[in-house]
Scaffold this motif. Structure first.
Motif, PDB file in Angstrom:
ATOM      1  N   GLU A   1       8.216  -4.763  11.653  1.00  0.00           N
ATOM      2  CA  GLU A   1       8.525  -5.797  10.654  1.00  0.00           C
ATOM      3  C   GLU A   1       7.563  -5.714   9.471  1.00  0.00           C
ATOM      4  N   THR A   2       6.273  -5.500   9.797  1.00  0.00           N
ATOM      5  CA  THR A   2       5.273  -5.415   8.730  1.00  0.00           C
ATOM      6  C   THR A   2       5.543  -4.228   7.823  1.00  0.00           C
ATOM      7  N   THR A   3       5.814  -3.103   8.460  1.00  0.00           N
ATOM      8  CA  THR A   3       5.947  -1.895   7.653  1.00  0.00           C
ATOM      9  C   THR A   3       7.279  -1.869   6.898  1.00  0.00           C
ATOM     10  N   ASP A   4       8.325  -2.428   7.489  1.00  0.00           N
ATOM     11  CA  ASP A   4       9.628  -2.384   6.837  1.00  0.00           C
ATOM     12  C   ASP A   4       9.666  -3.158   5.540  1.00  0.00           C
ATOM     13  N   ALA A   5       8.810  -4.174   5.450  1.00  0.00           N
ATOM     14  CA  ALA A   5       8.803  -4.980   4.236  1.00  0.00           C
ATOM     15  C   ALA A   5       8.358  -4.155   3.037  1.00  0.00           C
TER      16      ALA A   5
ATOM     17  N   THR B   1      21.662  13.580   8.157  1.00  0.00           N
ATOM     18  CA  THR B   1      20.809  12.386   8.226  1.00  0.00           C
ATOM     19  C   THR B   1      19.560  12.566   7.372  1.00  0.00           C
ATOM     20  N   PRO B   2      19.345  11.696   6.416  1.00  0.00           N
ATOM     21  CA  PRO B   2      18.126  11.819   5.616  1.00  0.00           C
ATOM     22  C   PRO B   2      16.868  11.659   6.477  1.00  0.00           C
ATOM     23  N   ILE B   3      15.868  12.415   6.145  1.00  0.00           N
ATOM     24  CA  ILE B   3      14.603  12.346   6.877  1.00  0.00           C
ATOM     25  C   ILE B   3      13.600  11.606   5.998  1.00  0.00           C
ATOM     26  N   HIS B   4      13.142  10.485   6.511  1.00  0.00           N
ATOM     27  CA  HIS B   4      12.281   9.616   5.708  1.00  0.00           C
ATOM     28  C   HIS B   4      10.842   9.751   6.189  1.00  0.00           C
ATOM     29  N   LEU B   5       9.969  10.183   5.321  1.00  0.00           N
ATOM     30  CA  LEU B   5       8.554  10.304   5.643  1.00  0.00           C
ATOM     31  C   LEU B   5       7.820   9.158   4.963  1.00  0.00           C
ATOM     32  N   VAL B   6       7.194   8.319   5.764  1.00  0.00           N
ATOM     33  CA  VAL B   6       6.576   7.104   5.237  1.00  0.00           C
ATOM     34  C   VAL B   6       5.066   7.206   5.366  1.00  0.00           C
ATOM     35  N   PHE B   7       4.390   7.091   4.245  1.00  0.00           N
ATOM     36  CA  PHE B   7       2.933   7.157   4.272  1.00  0.00           C
ATOM     37  C   PHE B   7       2.356   5.820   3.840  1.00  0.00           C
ATOM     38  N   LEU B   8       1.829   5.092   4.822  1.00  0.00           N
ATOM     39  CA  LEU B   8       1.318   3.758   4.543  1.00  0.00           C
ATOM     40  C   LEU B   8      -0.201   3.773   4.543  1.00  0.00           C
ATOM     41  N   SER B   9      -0.776   2.998   3.654  1.00  0.00           N
ATOM     42  CA  SER B   9      -2.218   2.824   3.669  1.00  0.00           C
ATOM     43  C   SER B   9      -2.497   1.374   4.020  1.00  0.00           C
ATOM     44  N   THR B  10      -3.458   1.169   4.912  1.00  0.00           N
ATOM     45  CA  THR B  10      -3.721  -0.207   5.337  1.00  0.00           C
ATOM     46  C   THR B  10      -4.518  -0.976   4.291  1.00  0.00           C
TER      47      THR B  10
ATOM     48  N   GLY C   1       1.365   0.514   0.291  1.00  0.00           N
ATOM     49  CA  GLY C   1       0.186  -0.109   0.875  1.00  0.00           C
ATOM     50  C   GLY C   1       0.583  -1.370   1.611  1.00  0.00           C
ATOM     51  N   LEU C   2      -0.151  -1.665   2.672  1.00  0.00           N
ATOM     52  CA  LEU C   2       0.206  -2.835   3.470  1.00  0.00           C
ATOM     53  C   LEU C   2      -0.617  -4.060   3.089  1.00  0.00           C
ATOM     54  N   ASN C   3      -1.810  -3.842   2.596  1.00  0.00           N
ATOM     55  CA  ASN C   3      -2.644  -4.969   2.154  1.00  0.00           C
ATOM     56  C   ASN C   3      -3.025  -4.717   0.714  1.00  0.00           C
ATOM     57  N   GLY C   4      -3.564  -5.730   0.102  1.00  0.00           N
ATOM     58  CA  GLY C   4      -3.865  -5.579  -1.311  1.00  0.00           C
ATOM     59  C   GLY C   4      -5.126  -4.791  -1.622  1.00  0.00           C
ATOM     60  N   GLY C   5      -5.854  -4.377  -0.584  1.00  0.00           N
ATOM     61  CA  GLY C   5      -7.166  -3.755  -0.797  1.00  0.00           C
ATOM     62  C   GLY C   5      -7.112  -2.461  -1.578  1.00  0.00           C
ATOM     63  N   ARG C   6      -8.305  -2.024  -1.976  1.00  0.00           N
ATOM     64  CA  ARG C   6      -8.393  -0.795  -2.739  1.00  0.00           C
ATOM     65  C   ARG C   6      -8.445   0.388  -1.790  1.00  0.00           C
ATOM     66  N   TYR C   7      -7.648   1.377  -2.045  1.00  0.00           N
ATOM     67  CA  TYR C   7      -7.689   2.585  -1.224  1.00  0.00           C
ATOM     68  C   TYR C   7      -7.260   3.755  -2.090  1.00  0.00           C
ATOM     69  N   PHE C   8      -7.462   4.931  -1.543  1.00  0.00           N
ATOM     70  CA  PHE C   8      -7.127   6.148  -2.267  1.00  0.00           C
ATOM     71  C   PHE C   8      -6.213   6.988  -1.377  1.00  0.00           C
ATOM     72  N   SER C   9      -5.043   7.260  -1.888  1.00  0.00           N
ATOM     73  CA  SER C   9      -4.089   8.084  -1.161  1.00  0.00           C
ATOM     74  C   SER C   9      -3.987   9.408  -1.899  1.00  0.00           C
ATOM     75  N   ASN C  10      -4.390  10.476  -1.211  1.00  0.00           N
ATOM     76  CA  ASN C  10      -4.433  11.804  -1.826  1.00  0.00           C
ATOM     77  C   ASN C  10      -3.490  12.721  -1.046  1.00  0.00           C
ATOM     78  N   SER C  11      -2.285  12.898  -1.572  1.00  0.00           N
ATOM     79  CA  SER C  11      -1.256  13.567  -0.773  1.00  0.00           C
ATOM     80  C   SER C  11      -0.884  14.943  -1.295  1.00  0.00           C
TER      81      SER C  11
ATOM     82  N   GLN D   1       6.840   5.953  -5.022  1.00  0.00           N
ATOM     83  CA  GLN D   1       5.430   5.600  -5.057  1.00  0.00           C
ATOM     84  C   GLN D   1       5.351   4.110  -5.304  1.00  0.00           C
ATOM     85  N   GLU D   2       5.095   3.367  -4.219  1.00  0.00           N
ATOM     86  CA  GLU D   2       5.028   1.905  -4.330  1.00  0.00           C
ATOM     87  C   GLU D   2       3.711   1.412  -3.738  1.00  0.00           C
ATOM     88  N   GLU D   3       2.634   2.094  -4.115  1.00  0.00           N
ATOM     89  CA  GLU D   3       1.313   1.747  -3.596  1.00  0.00           C
ATOM     90  C   GLU D   3       0.905   0.345  -4.056  1.00  0.00           C
ATOM     91  N   SER D   4      -0.125  -0.202  -3.371  1.00  0.00           N
ATOM     92  CA  SER D   4      -0.640  -1.520  -3.743  1.00  0.00           C
ATOM     93  C   SER D   4      -1.220  -1.496  -5.155  1.00  0.00           C
TER      94      SER D   4
END
Lengths: 250, 444
Positions: free
Chosen positions: B80-84, B171-180, B210-220, B238-241
């Motif tokens: 539920e958290t991640t789907d949002a 079937t589309p393959i969805h790769l989800v990269f979440l940052s906490t 991103g799942l929380n509003g904190g600062r993080y760095f995603s280097n993909s 790209q829907e990062e925090s």
């Protein structure tokens, strides 16, 4: 009286374009405004619609007894003033369907009518677009994008039919049309005629007047109406050109 | 200078702390090479002559200290958290990574078949996949890219998609990269390897959020190998925090007659950069790249695209659009290189920007480098506010300025959304992306 223009002076920047124009239009009438290029015909149409870059220097325009110039362009549209554009804008990504729905919603809301359901709207659109021979695919496309000149003009008439105005000002809606397109446009305009509505046709040629018969014909020269008459005036202009009126007006 | 050393010390400590026991030697060597390269390159600076980073200042990333935990597990995260945060559809295969690490419990991957294998890179590496060894990091030139070198140095997990020759994966393959994005800034290194063998077809969606509003760095880093006559549709969201840094790259290599289409949608991150490089390495191969970036506030988003026509009869179509508001800034760098051998190349690139605020700025630099003589190439870039004439037209039909602007902005963006062929993703973009575009009250 639907529209009364008295001593209208209009300028763009430093240039005076309309220099004391008078015009009275009653419900049920069709007026043709004719004149050579640069006489101020398009300016007159655009001032009525409320184009921002024109400045009214002097004079009055009253519509249904109200000061038209005090209204925003969108308020004029909602009050029943419509202008068919000579060069309609192209709206990338905005579908004709979507555009018309937003327009009709805005106008109906203002007039205290209930919003049309999608179904009711589609029925209305189907009826009106058939009249101007616009096919169902075209209303799914972006407004005026990739339309031919004739399609753009027919789309203007479609918008007029959908919005059901009280005063329709057609700015050279006949120009650039082949004979078939001219007939379609003229049929659309004729079906709009009614005792409660009025049409002001700005035109360069008397050709369309063969299809839409005017009650009054006016000659606009150098920012002023210098001669008015019936249908026969248009024929006289066709025969003798504008120099004849110019000489008489001088 | 001292500061720089301190900064790299943190990366160095984390590099050595990364548990890679049991990994094959080639991977250990690769990581070591990449680390050494990163130490040489460092983070890019906007120094003179560095065209690729001329308009984007990476210093805020270089200055900050980010913690890294390559073993972190998604504790307490539920679907539920991640789907949002992301688009999803029950029909899609989905691999979820949290801070770069595969989260099996949040994923719904298909059984591996003869046709397609979807797994974590870690599993693939541990099972000694030859495909992984022969392709991983072989297409990403980290020799001249500090961020890619850093990602490769920290290579441990990621996504692996292998489509067998001739397979048509619907079937589309969805790769989800979440940052906490927790209280202390963290960095993660999302990685993906997609190999579509000859004559195969697949659709891959990458989402970064991103799942929380904190600062993080995603280097993909994503690598994509498209075989002869193979077709890959690739979408990237790209829907990062809001406070996040995002630097991502994708390298795509196509064989003869291969086709690659890409839709890149970016609207997240405080500082975001996406490097997309396409190498048309087989005759008759083609790519169609669409993109939409939406910026507001003080955001800075940079899209840097490189297309290399290496072989004859190759085609590229590049259509990007930007919507800028507030005091934001966007950068578009598009380079098309046509090698001498690449006769009959057909290339076009366009970048159009809607700049809604007088304080927003876009630097759009499309460029062509042509070394072949029988080619058809064109490019163009535009930037401007909503056209006043157009707004008047709409007002004359009864719409107020707000409604007119909203329709125009929506229309501008929907031209890009309409290029998305996967219907469920298009529906998501229409409802979540288009309907949240900035509105604009224009002054007349």
């Amino acid at each position: 009286m639907l529209l009364e223009i008295r001593d209208l002076h209009v300028s763009v920047g430093e240039t005076d374009i309309l220099k004391g124009l008078n015009l009275t239009v009653n419900p049920g009438e069709v007026h043709a405004i004719m004149g050579p290029n640069g006489s101020g015909k398009s300016t007159l149409a655009n001032v009525i619609a409320g184009r921002p870059e024109f400045t009214v220097v002097r004079g009055e325009v009253s519509y249904q007894g109200r000061d038209l110039m005090a209204l925003l362009p969108e308020e004029r549209a909602r009050e029943g003033v419509f202008m068919a554009f000579q060069y309609p804008a192209e709206l990338a990504g905005v579908r004709t369907w979507q555009f018309l729905k937003a327009s009709v919603d805005a106008v109906r809301k203002h007039r205290g009518m209930k919003e049309l359901s999608i179904r009711e709207f589609d029925r209305l659109l189907d009826e009106k677009r058939r009249m101007v021979r616009i096919d169902a695919d075209m209303v799914k496309r972006s407004v005026n994008e990739g339309y031919s000149g004739g399609e753009k003009k027919r789309n203007e008439v479609l918008q007029m039919a959908m919005l059901d105005p009280t005063l329709a000002v057609l700015d050279e809606t006949d120009s650039g049309l082949d004979i078939d397109a001219l007939r379609i446009v003229a049929d659309g305009v004729n079906s709009f005629r009614s005792p409660s509505k009025a049409i002001v046709m700005v035109t360069h040629y008397q050709r369309i007047l063969g299809y839409v018969s005017p009650d009054r014909v006016h000659v606009l020269l150098d920012g002023r109406i210098v001669r008015s008459g019936g249908r026969e005036l248009a024929l006289e202009l066709e025969e003798k050109g504008y120099d004849w009126v110019r000489a008489e007006a001088a | 200078m001292t500061q720089t050393l301190t900064r790299y010390e943190r990366y160095e400590a984390d590099f050595h702390a990364l548990d890679t026991a049991g990994r094959p030697q080639w991977l250990q060597d690769l990581r070591q090479t990449a680390w050494t390269r990163f130490l040489d390159l460092g983070f890019p600076t906007a120094r003179r002559g560095n065209e690729k980073w001329k308009y984007t200042n990476a210093a805020p990333i270089a200055r900050m200290e980010f913690g890294h935990d390559g073993r972190s597990r998604p504790n307490g995260l539920s679907a539920e958290t991640t789907d949002a945060a992301i688009p999803r559809h029950d029909a899609w295969s989905q691999l979820v990574f949290v801070d770069g690490v595969f989260a099996e419990a949040l994923s719904s991957r298909p059984e591996s078949t003869d046709e397609v294998r979807v797994s974590s890179l870690e599993e693939a590496v541990l099972s000694n996949s030859e495909t992984v060894e022969s392709h991983l990091a072989r297409h990403t030139p980290f020799e001249d890219d500090g961020f890619a070198a850093l990602n490769t140095a920290f290579l441990r997990d990621g996504a692996f998609v292998h489509v067998a020759a001739g397979a048509d994966v619907e079937t589309p393959i969805h790769l989800v990269f979440l940052s906490t994005g927790n209280a202390a800034p963290t960095v993660s290194y999302p990685r993906a390897l997609i190999v579509a063998e000859n004559g195969s077809r697949a659709t891959v969606i990458e989402s970064y959020a991103g799942l929380n509003g904190g600062r993080y760095f995603s280097n993909s880093v994503s690598e994509m190998v498209i075989g002869e006559g193979a077709e890959v549709e690739h979408y990237r969201l790209q829907e990062e925090s809001e406070a996040a840094f995002h630097v991502g790259s994708a390298r795509v290599v196509l064989g003869e007659g291969g086709a690659y289409s890409s839709g890149a949608f970016s609207r997240g991150a405080a500082l975001g950069r996406y490097d997309l490089s396409v190498l048309l390495d087989g005759p008759g191969s083609a790519c169609r790249l669409s993109g939409l970036y939406v910026t507001s506030g003080t955001q800075h988003l940079d899209n840097n695209i490189n297309i290399e026509h290496a072989k004859p009869y190759t085609t590229s179509r590049l259509n990007y659009k930007g919507i800028l508001d507030g005091r934001s800034r966007a950068v578009f760098g598009g380079t098309v290189l046509v090698r001498k051998e690449a006769q009959k190349t057909d290339a076009s690139q366009s970048d159009k920007n809607l700049v809604l605020s007088p304080y927003a700025e876009v630097d759009s630099k499309p460029a062509l480098f042509i070394y072949a003589d029988d080619v058809k190439c064109g490019h163009g870039a535009t930037a401007g506010n909503i056209d006043e004439e157009t707004v008047f037209y709409m007002r004359s039909r009864g719409m107020d300025v707000d409604t007119a602007s909203r329709l125009l902005i929506h229309g501008f963006a929907s031209e890009t959304v309409d290029t998305v062929r996967e219907p469920n993703l298009r529906a998501y973009l229409e409802s979540q992306f288009l309907d949240t575009l900035p509105g604009r009250r224009l002054e007349f």
